[in-house]
Scaffold this motif. Structure first.
Motif, PDB file in Angstrom:
ATOM      1  N   PHE A 186       0.840  -1.198   0.000  1.00  0.00           N
ATOM      2  CA  PHE A 186       0.000   0.000   0.000  1.00  0.00           C
ATOM      3  C   PHE A 186       0.877   1.250   0.000  1.00  0.00           C
ATOM      4  CE2 PHE A 186      -2.178   3.432   2.235  1.00  0.00           C
ATOM      5  CZ  PHE A 186      -3.398   3.484   1.587  1.00  0.00           C
ATOM      6  N   ILE A 187       1.883   1.284   0.858  1.00  0.00           N
ATOM      7  CA  ILE A 187       2.759   2.450   0.941  1.00  0.00           C
ATOM      8  C   ILE A 187       3.519   2.651  -0.370  1.00  0.00           C
ATOM      9  CG2 ILE A 187       4.828   3.375   2.077  1.00  0.00           C
ATOM     10  CD1 ILE A 187       3.745   2.009   4.673  1.00  0.00           C
ATOM     11  N   GLU A 188       4.000   1.564  -0.971  1.00  0.00           N
ATOM     12  CA  GLU A 188       4.716   1.691  -2.248  1.00  0.00           C
ATOM     13  C   GLU A 188       3.803   2.226  -3.345  1.00  0.00           C
ATOM     14  OE1 GLU A 188       8.061   1.449  -2.633  1.00  0.00           O
ATOM     15  OE2 GLU A 188       7.867   1.290  -0.449  1.00  0.00           O
ATOM     16  N   GLU A 189       2.516   1.830  -3.310  1.00  0.00           N
ATOM     17  CA  GLU A 189       1.599   2.334  -4.324  1.00  0.00           C
ATOM     18  C   GLU A 189       1.252   3.798  -4.072  1.00  0.00           C
ATOM     19  OE1 GLU A 189      -1.164   1.832  -7.748  1.00  0.00           O
ATOM     20  OE2 GLU A 189       0.911   1.436  -7.131  1.00  0.00           O
ATOM     21  N   VAL A 190       1.197   4.218  -2.814  1.00  0.00           N
ATOM     22  CA  VAL A 190       1.043   5.645  -2.520  1.00  0.00           C
ATOM     23  C   VAL A 190       2.222   6.423  -3.099  1.00  0.00           C
ATOM     24  CG1 VAL A 190       0.924   7.400  -0.702  1.00  0.00           C
ATOM     25  CG2 VAL A 190      -0.335   5.259  -0.425  1.00  0.00           C
ATOM     26  N   LEU A 191       3.420   5.890  -2.926  1.00  0.00           N
ATOM     27  CA  LEU A 191       4.623   6.552  -3.447  1.00  0.00           C
ATOM     28  C   LEU A 191       4.589   6.657  -4.966  1.00  0.00           C
ATOM     29  CD1 LEU A 191       7.305   4.857  -1.164  1.00  0.00           C
ATOM     30  CD2 LEU A 191       6.710   7.275  -1.182  1.00  0.00           C
ATOM     31  N   ARG A 192       4.032   5.642  -5.639  1.00  0.00           N
ATOM     32  CA  ARG A 192       3.918   5.716  -7.098  1.00  0.00           C
ATOM     33  C   ARG A 192       2.809   6.670  -7.509  1.00  0.00           C
ATOM     34  NH1 ARG A 192       0.869   4.499 -11.316  1.00  0.00           N
ATOM     35  NH2 ARG A 192      -0.791   3.737  -9.953  1.00  0.00           N
ATOM     36  N   PHE A 193       1.658   6.550  -6.863  1.00  0.00           N
ATOM     37  CA  PHE A 193       0.461   7.281  -7.258  1.00  0.00           C
ATOM     38  C   PHE A 193       0.573   8.768  -6.970  1.00  0.00           C
ATOM     39  CE2 PHE A 193      -4.178   8.141  -7.001  1.00  0.00           C
ATOM     40  CZ  PHE A 193      -4.583   7.527  -8.178  1.00  0.00           C
ATOM     41  N   GLU A 194       1.188   9.117  -5.847  1.00  0.00           N
ATOM     42  CA  GLU A 194       1.384  10.518  -5.456  1.00  0.00           C
ATOM     43  C   GLU A 194       2.767  10.666  -4.836  1.00  0.00           C
ATOM     44  OE1 GLU A 194      -0.263  13.031  -6.164  1.00  0.00           O
ATOM     45  OE2 GLU A 194      -2.376  12.527  -6.426  1.00  0.00           O
ATOM     46  N   PRO A 195       3.818  10.656  -5.661  1.00  0.00           N
ATOM     47  CA  PRO A 195       5.174  10.671  -5.112  1.00  0.00           C
ATOM     48  C   PRO A 195       5.464  11.941  -4.323  1.00  0.00           C
ATOM     49  CG  PRO A 195       5.202  11.104  -7.476  1.00  0.00           C
ATOM     50  CD  PRO A 195       3.805  10.690  -7.136  1.00  0.00           C
ATOM     51  N   ARG A 252      -0.366  -4.265  -7.561  1.00  0.00           N
ATOM     52  CA  ARG A 252       0.496  -4.248  -8.743  1.00  0.00           C
ATOM     53  C   ARG A 252       1.950  -4.501  -8.348  1.00  0.00           C
ATOM     54  NH1 ARG A 252      -0.296  -0.285 -12.238  1.00  0.00           N
ATOM     55  NH2 ARG A 252      -2.027   0.800 -11.213  1.00  0.00           N
ATOM     56  N   ARG A 253       2.677  -5.084  -9.245  1.00  0.00           N
ATOM     57  CA  ARG A 253       4.125  -5.259  -9.049  1.00  0.00           C
ATOM     58  C   ARG A 253       4.815  -4.365 -10.065  1.00  0.00           C
ATOM     59  NH1 ARG A 253       2.138  -6.531  -5.248  1.00  0.00           N
ATOM     60  NH2 ARG A 253       2.200  -8.496  -4.071  1.00  0.00           N
ATOM     61  N   ALA A 254       5.106  -3.167  -9.639  1.00  0.00           N
ATOM     62  CA  ALA A 254       5.594  -2.124 -10.537  1.00  0.00           C
ATOM     63  C   ALA A 254       7.114  -2.173 -10.670  1.00  0.00           C
ATOM     64  CB  ALA A 254       5.165  -0.762 -10.006  1.00  0.00           C
ATOM     65  N   PRO A 255       7.653  -1.481 -11.687  1.00  0.00           N
ATOM     66  CA  PRO A 255       9.110  -1.333 -11.773  1.00  0.00           C
ATOM     67  C   PRO A 255       9.644  -0.590 -10.555  1.00  0.00           C
ATOM     68  CG  PRO A 255       8.036  -0.638 -13.817  1.00  0.00           C
ATOM     69  CD  PRO A 255       6.949  -0.838 -12.798  1.00  0.00           C
ATOM     70  N   ALA A 256      10.936  -0.572 -10.424  1.00  0.00           N
ATOM     71  CA  ALA A 256      11.553   0.113  -9.283  1.00  0.00           C
ATOM     72  C   ALA A 256      11.038   1.545  -9.184  1.00  0.00           C
ATOM     73  CB  ALA A 256      13.069   0.110  -9.433  1.00  0.00           C
ATOM     74  N   SER A 257      10.648   1.924  -7.976  1.00  0.00           N
ATOM     75  CA  SER A 257      10.044   3.237  -7.782  1.00  0.00           C
ATOM     76  C   SER A 257      11.067   4.349  -7.967  1.00  0.00           C
ATOM     77  CB  SER A 257       9.439   3.332  -6.384  1.00  0.00           C
ATOM     78  OG  SER A 257       8.912   4.627  -6.162  1.00  0.00           O
ATOM     79  N   LEU A 258      10.603   5.439  -8.577  1.00  0.00           N
ATOM     80  CA  LEU A 258      11.418   6.650  -8.703  1.00  0.00           C
ATOM     81  C   LEU A 258      11.049   7.666  -7.628  1.00  0.00           C
ATOM     82  CD1 LEU A 258      11.184   7.272 -12.569  1.00  0.00           C
ATOM     83  CD2 LEU A 258      12.953   6.017 -11.324  1.00  0.00           C
TER      84      LEU A 258
END
Length: 397
Positions: free
Chosen positions: A271-280, A330-336
């Motif tokens: 969940f936290i990783e998707e927050v970082l992707r969705f609203e970095p 989702r299993r996304a690429p490495a987060s930016l």
């Protein structure tokens, strides 16, 4: 053709449709303010972040120390504004002190602070999550991490706003320029006193560790130390507050996730990783081209200020299926979200730890977090995107 203005209210409120249009038709182009270049596609942003010889972090100096400031800004001496090999030297020295053990030592205090603030919100029910929770929670982390006087917390937000807002101050706005200069003076005095205190009486805190750090008989200079403390202070406060605020906003707009996360605690990290992707928390990062560069078939001239739009890259359809769908599965690429390569954020581990603790305490106390505003006002910044206030009602579990 009219250039997109990144500071236009409708763009600040929801930039993602505008970013999608740029990715499709003008992935590398000039925008307002000031005709700067933007890079919007994931692969191009990664390529620029990796190429420190062409895309120099010195581009950030334009924002942190414009000529009309007429004063040195210690943030300009920080590792975020250095290119290799100088950046590598600074990072190695700082990394000796800023370790996983440093972060781990803060967790108990982070949890007790989050629990206290969450209990206080339960009593009031309708609150501003930004000022009543996110800011004081992270301010306390900085107090503990740096060994600052807690009485100074009342100045933290003003300091951060002024330092990060330097680039937005007009050259003829002498009132704001004077305020920013005064803030730099206050922060320098505070940090200098802190360094002198730890030299006299070292402890187990981060500042003492920074003073002890050695690599091949090299140590951090006073300018290095001041630059890193400025960076850690302003970036640490702004990015963590932004992450916590977006996490709360997503829970308010998607209440099903409060039930899912309580039922499946193992999903919290995703969940936290998707927050970082969705609203970095770092929405864009700046660079200066030292030579002509080509991205997506577009030539960017030498000496151009370039905004690498991380917020756009993490919604790139070429990398993410249904990128505008919030999906922690989702299993996304490495987060930016915290940078990439040499400039990956040294404080990412701390921000993730704070987010995890906060999420756990919110889920433990609240059945729902409900938004109590029809429209939000957003900050005006190239680097971050965050509501200025987040009115919510917390519904106890």
């Amino acid at each position: 053709m009219t250039r997109l203005n990144l500071f236009a209210p409708d763009v600040r409120e929801n930039p993602y449709p505008f970013y999608a249009a740029l990715r499709r038709g003008s992935p590398v182009c000039q925008v307002e303010p000031n005709g700067m270049w933007v890079v919007t596609r994931y692969d191009d942003v990664v390529a620029a972040l990796k190429d420190t010889q062409v895309f120099s972090s010195a581009g950030l100096r334009v924002a942190s120390e414009p000529p009309h400031l007429q004063r040195h800004n210690p943030l300009s001496d920080s590792l975020i504004l250095a290119d290799p090999p100088r950046h590598s030297q600074l990072r190695n020295l700082i990394g000796r002190a800023f370790t996983a053990a440093t972060v781990g030592s803060l967790e108990a205090d982070m949890r007790s602070t989050a629990a206290r603030l969450a209990d206080e919100m339960s009593q009031r029910r309708v609150v501003d999550f930004v000022s009543d929770f996110a800011h004081p929670a992270q301010a306390n982390v900085l107090v503990q991490l740096l060994g600052l006087d807690p009485a100074r917390q009342g100045s933290f937000q003003r300091w951060t706003t002024d330092i990060l807002g330097v680039a937005a101050v007009a050259p003829d706005d002498e009132r704001r320029l004077s305020e920013v200069r005064r803030t730099i003076d206050e922060m320098e005095t505070c940090m200098r006193e802190l360094l002198e205190s730890r030299r006299r009486q070292p402890g187990s805190d981060l500042v003492s560790g920074l003073l002890r750090s050695r690599v091949n008989d090299c140590a951090l200079t006073d300018e290095d130390l001041m630059g890193f403390l400025f960076l850690l202070f302003v970036a640490g406060l702004e990015t963590a507050v932004t992450l916590m605020t977006h996490m709360a906003l997503i829970l308010a707009r998607r209440p099903v996730w409060m039930d899912r996360l309580r039922a499946e605690p193992g999903l919290s990290a995703h969940f936290i990783e998707e927050v970082l992707r969705f609203e970095p928390p770092v929405h864009a990062t700046m660079r200066l081209t030292l030579a002509e560069a080509e991205l997506s078939g577009v030539r960017v001239p030498a000496h151009a200020v370039v905004a690498l739009l991380v917020g756009s890259a993490l919604r790139d359809e070429a990398k993410f299926q249904d990128p505008d769908l919030f999906d922690p599965a989702r299993r996304a690429p490495a987060s930016l979200a915290f940078g990439h390569g040499a400039h990956a954020c040294i404080g990412a581990m701390l921000a993730r730890a704070q987010a995890r603790v906060v999420l756990e305490e919110l889920l433990r106390r609240y059945r729902r977090v409900e938004l109590r505003a029809e429209r939000l006002d957003w900050n005006v910044s190239l680097n971050t995107r965050c509501p200025l206030a987040l009115p919510v009602e917390v519904i106890p579990a």
